[in-house]
Structures are given as structure tokens and as C-alpha cells.
Design a protein around this motif. Structure first.
Motif, PDB file in Angstrom:
ATOM      1  N   PHE A 138       0.749  -1.472  -0.273  1.00 23.76           N
ATOM      2  CA  PHE A 138      -0.032   0.234   0.218  1.00 23.76           C
ATOM      3  C   PHE A 138       0.736   1.452  -0.095  1.00 23.76           C
ATOM      4  O   PHE A 138       0.672   2.715  -0.875  1.00 23.76           O
ATOM      5  N   ILE A 139       2.089   1.098   1.303  1.00 20.61           N
ATOM      6  CA  ILE A 139       3.044   2.072  -0.245  1.00 20.61           C
ATOM      7  C   ILE A 139       3.222   2.444  -1.058  1.00 20.61           C
ATOM      8  O   ILE A 139       3.153   4.224  -1.087  1.00 20.61           O
ATOM      9  N   ASP A 140       4.309   1.265  -1.658  1.00 22.74           N
ATOM     10  CA  ASP A 140       4.452   1.359  -3.430  1.00 22.74           C
ATOM     11  C   ASP A 140       3.120   1.824  -4.060  1.00 22.74           C
ATOM     12  O   ASP A 140       3.399   2.822  -4.248  1.00 22.74           O
ATOM     13  N   ARG A 141       1.936   2.145  -3.370  1.00 22.03           N
ATOM     14  CA  ARG A 141       0.993   1.854  -4.325  1.00 22.03           C
ATOM     15  C   ARG A 141       1.205   3.421  -4.049  1.00 22.03           C
ATOM     16  O   ARG A 141       0.340   3.686  -5.604  1.00 22.03           O
ATOM     17  N   GLY A 142       0.686   4.144  -3.117  1.00 24.31           N
ATOM     18  CA  GLY A 142       0.817   4.910  -2.857  1.00 24.31           C
ATOM     19  C   GLY A 142       1.763   6.011  -3.262  1.00 24.31           C
ATOM     20  O   GLY A 142       1.732   6.892  -4.178  1.00 24.31           O
ATOM     21  N   PHE A 143       2.730   5.739  -2.766  1.00 22.37           N
ATOM     22  CA  PHE A 143       3.966   6.515  -3.729  1.00 22.37           C
ATOM     23  C   PHE A 143       3.593   6.503  -5.391  1.00 22.37           C
ATOM     24  O   PHE A 143       4.765   7.836  -5.793  1.00 22.37           O
ATOM     25  N   GLN A 144       3.364   5.529  -6.211  1.00 21.34           N
ATOM     26  CA  GLN A 144       3.257   5.395  -7.374  1.00 21.34           C
ATOM     27  C   GLN A 144       2.194   6.692  -8.001  1.00 21.34           C
ATOM     28  O   GLN A 144       2.741   6.673  -9.194  1.00 21.34           O
ATOM     29  N   ALA A 145       1.295   6.894  -7.339  1.00 20.98           N
ATOM     30  CA  ALA A 145       0.708   8.150  -7.705  1.00 20.98           C
ATOM     31  C   ALA A 145       1.519   9.766  -7.474  1.00 20.98           C
ATOM     32  O   ALA A 145       1.428  10.449  -7.990  1.00 20.98           O
ATOM     33  N   LEU A 146       2.158   9.337  -6.276  1.00 18.57           N
ATOM     34  CA  LEU A 146       2.277  10.602  -5.347  1.00 18.57           C
ATOM     35  C   LEU A 146       3.633  11.062  -5.903  1.00 18.57           C
ATOM     36  O   LEU A 146       3.971  12.390  -6.301  1.00 18.57           O
ATOM     37  N   GLU A 147       5.188  10.116  -6.447  1.00 14.61           N
ATOM     38  CA  GLU A 147       5.993  10.331  -7.612  1.00 14.61           C
ATOM     39  C   GLU A 147       5.547  11.691  -8.565  1.00 14.61           C
ATOM     40  O   GLU A 147       6.441  12.560  -8.609  1.00 14.61           O
ATOM     41  N   PRO A 148       4.871  11.317  -9.745  1.00 15.53           N
ATOM     42  CA  PRO A 148       4.708  11.944 -10.447  1.00 15.53           C
ATOM     43  C   PRO A 148       3.973  12.900 -10.590  1.00 15.53           C
ATOM     44  O   PRO A 148       3.968  13.916 -11.027  1.00 15.53           O
ATOM     45  N   LEU A 149       3.249  13.333  -9.383  1.00 17.46           N
ATOM     46  CA  LEU A 149       2.339  14.710  -8.722  1.00 17.46           C
ATOM     47  C   LEU A 149       3.218  14.947  -8.500  1.00 17.46           C
ATOM     48  O   LEU A 149       3.412  16.271  -8.655  1.00 17.46           O
ATOM     49  N   LEU A 150       4.323  14.805  -7.531  1.00 15.21           N
ATOM     50  CA  LEU A 150       5.873  15.746  -6.789  1.00 15.21           C
ATOM     51  C   LEU A 150       6.469  16.335  -8.083  1.00 15.21           C
ATOM     52  O   LEU A 150       7.030  17.092  -7.978  1.00 15.21           O
ATOM     53  N   LYS A 151       6.524  15.536  -8.767  1.00 12.54           N
ATOM     54  CA  LYS A 151       7.537  16.347 -10.499  1.00 12.54           C
ATOM     55  C   LYS A 151       6.812  17.400 -10.865  1.00 12.54           C
ATOM     56  O   LYS A 151       7.975  17.598 -11.543  1.00 12.54           O
ATOM     57  N   PHE A 175       9.825   8.104   6.320  1.00  7.86           N
ATOM     58  CA  PHE A 175       9.558   7.079   8.014  1.00  7.86           C
ATOM     59  C   PHE A 175       9.675   6.119   7.590  1.00  7.86           C
ATOM     60  O   PHE A 175       9.803   4.421   7.713  1.00  7.86           O
ATOM     61  N   ASN A 176       8.129   5.702   7.510  1.00  7.89           N
ATOM     62  CA  ASN A 176       7.553   4.227   7.651  1.00  7.89           C
ATOM     63  C   ASN A 176       7.827   3.682   6.819  1.00  7.89           C
ATOM     64  O   ASN A 176       7.932   2.176   7.013  1.00  7.89           O
ATOM     65  N   ALA A 177       8.022   4.200   5.154  1.00  6.11           N
ATOM     66  CA  ALA A 177       8.237   3.013   4.717  1.00  6.11           C
ATOM     67  C   ALA A 177       9.999   2.885   4.628  1.00  6.11           C
ATOM     68  O   ALA A 177       9.979   1.838   3.777  1.00  6.11           O
ATOM     69  N   GLU A 178      10.173   3.470   5.281  1.00  8.83           N
ATOM     70  CA  GLU A 178      11.815   2.802   5.246  1.00  8.83           C
ATOM     71  C   GLU A 178      12.226   1.513   6.159  1.00  8.83           C
ATOM     72  O   GLU A 178      12.704   0.643   6.428  1.00  8.83           O
ATOM     73  N   ARG A 179      10.762   2.459   7.370  1.00  7.74           N
ATOM     74  CA  ARG A 179      10.582   1.467   8.420  1.00  7.74           C
ATOM     75  C   ARG A 179      10.108  -0.600   7.809  1.00  7.74           C
ATOM     76  O   ARG A 179      10.414  -1.785   8.670  1.00  7.74           O
ATOM     77  N   PHE A 180       9.433  -0.131   6.541  1.00  7.48           N
ATOM     78  CA  PHE A 180       8.530  -1.113   6.470  1.00  7.48           C
ATOM     79  C   PHE A 180      10.128  -1.981   4.931  1.00  7.48           C
ATOM     80  O   PHE A 180       8.928  -2.460   4.216  1.00  7.48           O
ATOM     81  N   LYS A 181      10.986  -1.414   5.116  1.00  8.15           N
ATOM     82  CA  LYS A 181      11.680  -1.232   3.754  1.00  8.15           C
ATOM     83  C   LYS A 181      11.304  -1.204   3.124  1.00  8.15           C
ATOM     84  O   LYS A 181      11.535  -2.649   1.176  1.00  8.15           O
ATOM     85  N   VAL A 182      10.478  -0.183   2.200  1.00  9.99           N
ATOM     86  CA  VAL A 182      10.240  -0.449   0.972  1.00  9.99           C
ATOM     87  C   VAL A 182      11.680   0.296   0.379  1.00  9.99           C
ATOM     88  O   VAL A 182      12.443   0.912   0.877  1.00  9.99           O
ATOM     89  N   ASP A 183      11.349  -0.316  -1.710  1.00  9.87           N
ATOM     90  CA  ASP A 183      12.715   0.266  -2.062  1.00  9.87           C
ATOM     91  C   ASP A 183      12.348   1.868  -2.665  1.00  9.87           C
ATOM     92  O   ASP A 183      12.243   2.154  -3.527  1.00  9.87           O
ATOM     93  N   MET A 184      13.284   2.540  -1.862  1.00 10.58           N
ATOM     94  CA  MET A 184      13.124   4.301  -1.831  1.00 10.58           C
ATOM     95  C   MET A 184      13.568   4.707  -3.326  1.00 10.58           C
ATOM     96  O   MET A 184      13.776   6.093  -4.037  1.00 10.58           O
ATOM     97  N   GLU A 185      14.999   4.160  -4.051  1.00 12.42           N
ATOM     98  CA  GLU A 185      15.092   4.375  -5.558  1.00 12.42           C
ATOM     99  C   GLU A 185      14.137   4.696  -5.861  1.00 12.42           C
ATOM    100  O   GLU A 185      14.407   5.336  -7.360  1.00 12.42           O
ATOM    101  N   GLN A 186      13.111   3.603  -6.381  1.00  9.50           N
ATOM    102  CA  GLN A 186      11.642   3.716  -7.410  1.00  9.50           C
ATOM    103  C   GLN A 186      11.136   5.463  -7.238  1.00  9.50           C
ATOM    104  O   GLN A 186      10.856   5.676  -7.775  1.00  9.50           O
ATOM    105  N   TYR A 187      11.907   5.921  -6.548  1.00  8.42           N
ATOM    106  CA  TYR A 187      11.379   7.120  -5.956  1.00  8.42           C
ATOM    107  C   TYR A 187      11.585   8.335  -6.386  1.00  8.42           C
ATOM    108  O   TYR A 187      11.885   9.251  -4.630  1.00  8.42           O
TER     109      TYR A 187
END
Length: 220
Positions: A138-151, A175-187
Motif C-alpha cells: 500500500f505504500i508502493d501503491r501510494g508512492f506510485q501516484a505521489l511521485e509523478p504528482l510531486l514531479k 520514515f514508515n516506508a523505510e521501516r517497512f523496507k520499501v525501495d526508495m530508489e524507485q521514487y
């Protein structure tokens, strides 16, 4: 209309060191230069201190934060942040320009409504053994929407070059994404903004590693 600071007692934040929503409020207080008192609410100990009848009178949802301020109690972080912006001087947390303000609210709501609730403590306790995979999804799902918006909206910060409520929401979520080991290099945009914001004093002093209820092994 701004209230006279001289006639107000210090606000009281009932929160938890690692709560995203509590952290948002701490950041807002810090950005506004507002002194406040903290009453820790341990979400784990004794089955969760937020479940007590005493706390339920402050926040019927039995969640953190609850903020006592100006004779009222507010229990949703974005409502608290907007109340502070409307009643206290200092750095504006929502832009005056309507379009920029709308962008700030879109980003804030995407995080606060579309990502964070799906991986908060209450939900992942119900999920059990699959909590890491669930949270990552669910973090990935949200970040996939957030990344292009922030661009589209970002300058130095989430919306242009002024810190706003959007930035206040972003940092705790990363911080939560990093706790749950989300790959932040995608974003890369999210990662850049987060790194920039973490260098700012208001984000440092409000960090979960620096709170009165932070366990000794998690302190900075």
C-alpha cells in the motif's frame, strides 16, 4: 483572525513518538515556533493506552494525536495543522495562492487518507504475519501516484519553494516506508524532498528519535 498569544496557555499534545500523525503535529508546532506540552500515549503498553476510557473522552476514535488548545480538543492531524495556520502567526503552512493551496491539500490527503491509514498500527495488528508485505504494497501503491504528482509540483519542497502541510505529511510517511523496507530508489523525487526536509531543524527536533517517550534503544 489571530488570537493573542499572551492570553493562551500552552497547547497539550497527547501522542506517541513513532505515530505519523503525532509527528505531523510536532513538525507544525516547531515550524510555527509554538511551545507545547506532551503527554505520551503508549500505543503498545497495557494493550494500548489509547484504549482507556480516560483517553476515549479526548479522542473517541482512540487514536493519536489529541491536541488540547484554546479550550477545545482536536483529534485529526490535518485539522490541527490548519487550525494552527489560521490562528497563529509565523510560517504559513498552506500557501495563499488558491492553486498552490489546492496542490498542498491534494498531496496531504493522498498521504493522510490514501496511504498512512492502511499501514497504521491498528490495521497491521489485524493483518498479523503478513504485515510487512501488506504495508509495502500500500505504500508502493501510494508512492506510485505521489511521485509523478510531486514531479509536477515540487521546487525545493513539495509545492514550490516554501515548506507546507504537504512536506509535513511527506516526511513521516517516508520514515514508515523505510521501516517497512520499501525501495526508495524507485521514487527519486520523494527521496530528494525527504532528504532536504530532514536537514531542517523543525523536522529534526520533532523526529521520533528525539521525543520524551522514545525508548532508549531508539534515541538519536
Amino acid at each position: 483572525m489571530h488570537l493573542s498569544l499572551a492570553c493562551m496557555s500552552k497547547p497539550v499534545l497527547h501522542g506517541y513518538f513513532r505515530s505519523s500523525c503525532s509527528w505531523r503535529v510536532r513538525i507544525a508546532f516547531a515550524l510555527k515556533g509554538i511551545e507545547y506540552d506532551q503527554v505520551p500515549v503508549n500505543l503498545i503498553k497495557d494493550g494500548g493506552q489509547q484504549r482507556t476510557q480516560e483517553y476515549k473522552t479526548l479522542n473517541p476514535m482512540q487514536q493519536v494525536p489529541a491536541v488540547e488548545i484554546d479550550g477545545i480538543t482536536l483529534s485529526q492531524s490535518l485539522a490541527v495543522i490548519q487550525y494552527l495556520d489560521e490562528t497563529r502567526p509565523g510560517a504559513r503552512l498552506l500557501p495563499t495562492d488558491p492553486k498552490r493551496r489546492a496542490h498542498v491539500r491534494v498531496i496531504s490527503d493522498l498521504i493522510a487518507s490514501g496511504i498512512q491509514p492502511l499501514q497504521n498500527l491498528y490495521v497491521i495488528q489485524k493483518i498479523g504475519a503478513e504485515k510487512v508485505q501488506w504495508s509495502q504494497h500500500f505504500i508502493d501503491r501510494g508512492f506510485q501516484a505521489l511521485e509523478p504528482l510531486l514531479k509536477q509540483t515540487a521546487g525545493k519542497y513539495c509545492v514550490g519553494d516554501e515548506i507546507s502541510m504537504a512536506d509535513i505529511c511527506l516526511v513521516p510517511q517516508v520514515f514508515n516506508a523505510e521501516r517497512f523496507k520499501v525501495d526508495m530508489e524507485q521514487y527519486p523525487t520523494i527521496k530528494r524532498l525527504n532528504q532536504t526536509l530532514l536537514e531542517i531543524d523543525a523536522f529534526k527536533v520533532s523526529h521520533p528519535s528525539n521525543q520524551p517517550d522514545t525508548p532508549a534503544d531508539l534515541r538519536a
